[in-house]
Design an enzyme around this catalytic site. Structure first.
Site, short mmCIF file in Angstrom:
data_model
loop_
_atom_site.label_atom_id
_atom_site.label_comp_id
_atom_site.label_asym_id
_atom_site.label_seq_id
_atom_site.Cartn_x
_atom_site.Cartn_y
_atom_site.Cartn_z
N LYS A 1 15.95 0.19 29.80
CA LYS A 1 17.40 -0.05 29.82
C LYS A 1 18.10 1.04 30.63
O LYS A 1 18.97 0.76 31.45
CB LYS A 1 17.96 -0.09 28.39
CG LYS A 1 17.68 -1.41 27.69
CD LYS A 1 17.95 -1.36 26.20
CE LYS A 1 17.47 -2.65 25.55
NZ LYS A 1 17.43 -2.59 24.08
N GLN B 1 19.45 1.12 19.24
CA GLN B 1 18.18 0.39 19.31
C GLN B 1 17.65 0.10 17.90
O GLN B 1 17.56 1.00 17.07
CB GLN B 1 17.17 1.22 20.11
CG GLN B 1 15.84 0.55 20.34
CD GLN B 1 15.94 -0.68 21.24
OE1 GLN B 1 16.58 -0.66 22.28
NE2 GLN B 1 15.31 -1.77 20.82
N ASP C 1 25.72 -5.40 22.47
CA ASP C 1 24.66 -6.24 21.89
C ASP C 1 25.25 -7.49 21.24
O ASP C 1 24.52 -8.44 20.96
CB ASP C 1 23.90 -5.44 20.81
CG ASP C 1 22.54 -4.97 21.29
OD1 ASP C 1 22.02 -5.56 22.26
OD2 ASP C 1 21.99 -4.04 20.68
#
Ligand code: NDP
Length: 287
Positions: free
Chosen positions: A54, A98, A121
């Site tokens: 990422k 995460q 997200d």
């Protein structure tokens, strides 16, 4: 019958990243460099790879990447304090924590502490609610990636019969909401569904997101259907090595489906491309 067309997720992702990179350069020229903060708690090997990828792709797109690697022992309170700091940081437009988090941390509490405007997200309850209500918001990256590929492949989706296998908040539920928004007739199937194969056979569009290696057999697929395989499962391969397979028995499905995403190289690359697309969207809104 001809074999299914294989949908090239890497090519789609490259196209999206090229658009995002061009728009990022325009925004940067106007004085706003989109910034993505990624927070990793602990040393989970898979998470470390995701975070590294990422960060690399973020920089390649011309965005600012902020990485926070915290000890596995980090307290929930310290993690919440970092999230609060990032919420207030004007250089940060997107925040990603995460998953999975260590057991002593309440993931839901942490995700809901992220500002909904920076929730790239799309997991915050406010963004989930906006999606359910048909309002604009940040949408979870994996289902968004599936939808973009479906629309590019099939055009107008209205009236199509869609079956989503899996009802997680990350994939299944938002996928179903997106397909409903496109006026599909949507069925959500899960571990308690009575006759999974029969439900699948009705689908013009079948999205498999269950995390069960090759659960969906060729005989479950309607001839000509479009199959999106979200599953990423590591199974034993030859010579003691492991290999990745999806939730769909690919070789069997290839004989029946009209179009199908492979694993790897299908849905996976789109997830990260959509993460950067969401970061750009967040930066534009905040700016
Ligand atoms: P979850 O484990 O959170 O959810 C799995 C869902 O599948 C649940 O709703 C569960 O039903 C259902 N399910 C499990 N087993 C069966 C079964 N035998 N029959 C019918 N339904 C079943 O997984 P996620 O949604 O997070 O992820 C799903 C898969 O997608 C995983 O392989 C994951 O690695 C992959 N993934 C891939 C991404 C990508 O970028 N390509 C991103 C995110 C995930 P119930 O609710 O009844 O328990």
């Amino acid at each position: 019958m001809a074999l299914a067309r294989i949908i090239d997720g890497r090519a789609f992702a490259a196209g999206i990243l090229a658009e995002v990179t061009a728009e990022t350069a325009e925004l940067a020229a106007a004085g706003v460099v989109p910034g993505l903060a990624v927070v990793l708690v602990g040393e989970d090997p898979a998470s470390q790879i995701y975070v590294r990828n990422k960060a690399r792709t973020t920089k390649e797109a011309g965005m600012a990447s902020f990485e926070y690697r915290l000890d596995a022992e980090t307290s929930e309170r310290d993690l919440l304090a970092l999230v609060a700091e990032l919420n207030d940081d004007p250089a940060v437009h997107g925040i990603l924590v995460q998953l999975p988090l260590p057991r002593h941390i309440d993931s839901a509490r942490v995700l809901d502490a992220i500002s909904p405007d920076k929730d790239v997200d799309g997991f915050h309850v406010i963004n989930a609610g906006r999606l359910a209500a048909g309002l604009p918001g940040l949408v979870p990256c994996t289902p968004l990636g599936c939808l973009l590929m479906l629309k590019a492949e099939l055009g107008d989706l209205s009236g199509a019969r869609a079956v989503v296998l899996g009802r997680s908040n990350i994939v299944g539920k938002p996928m179903a909401a997106l397909l409903l928004r496109e006026s599909c007739t949507v069925t959500i199937a899960h571990s308690r569904t009575r006759d999974l194969a029969e439900e699948c056979r009705r689908a013009d569009i079948l999205v498999a997101a269950v995390g069960q290696p090759e659960l969906v057999r060729g005989s479950w697929i309607k001839p000509g259907a479009t199959v999106m395989d979200v599953g990423i499962n590591r199974v034993a391969g030859e010579g003691g090595k492991t290999r990745l397979v999806g939730d769909v028995a690919f070789a069997e499905a290839l004989e029946v489906a009209g179009r199908i995403t492979p694993v790897p190289g299908g849905v996976g690359p789109m997830t990260i491309a959509c993460l950067l697309r969401n970061t750009l969207t967040a930066a534009k809104r905040i700016a």
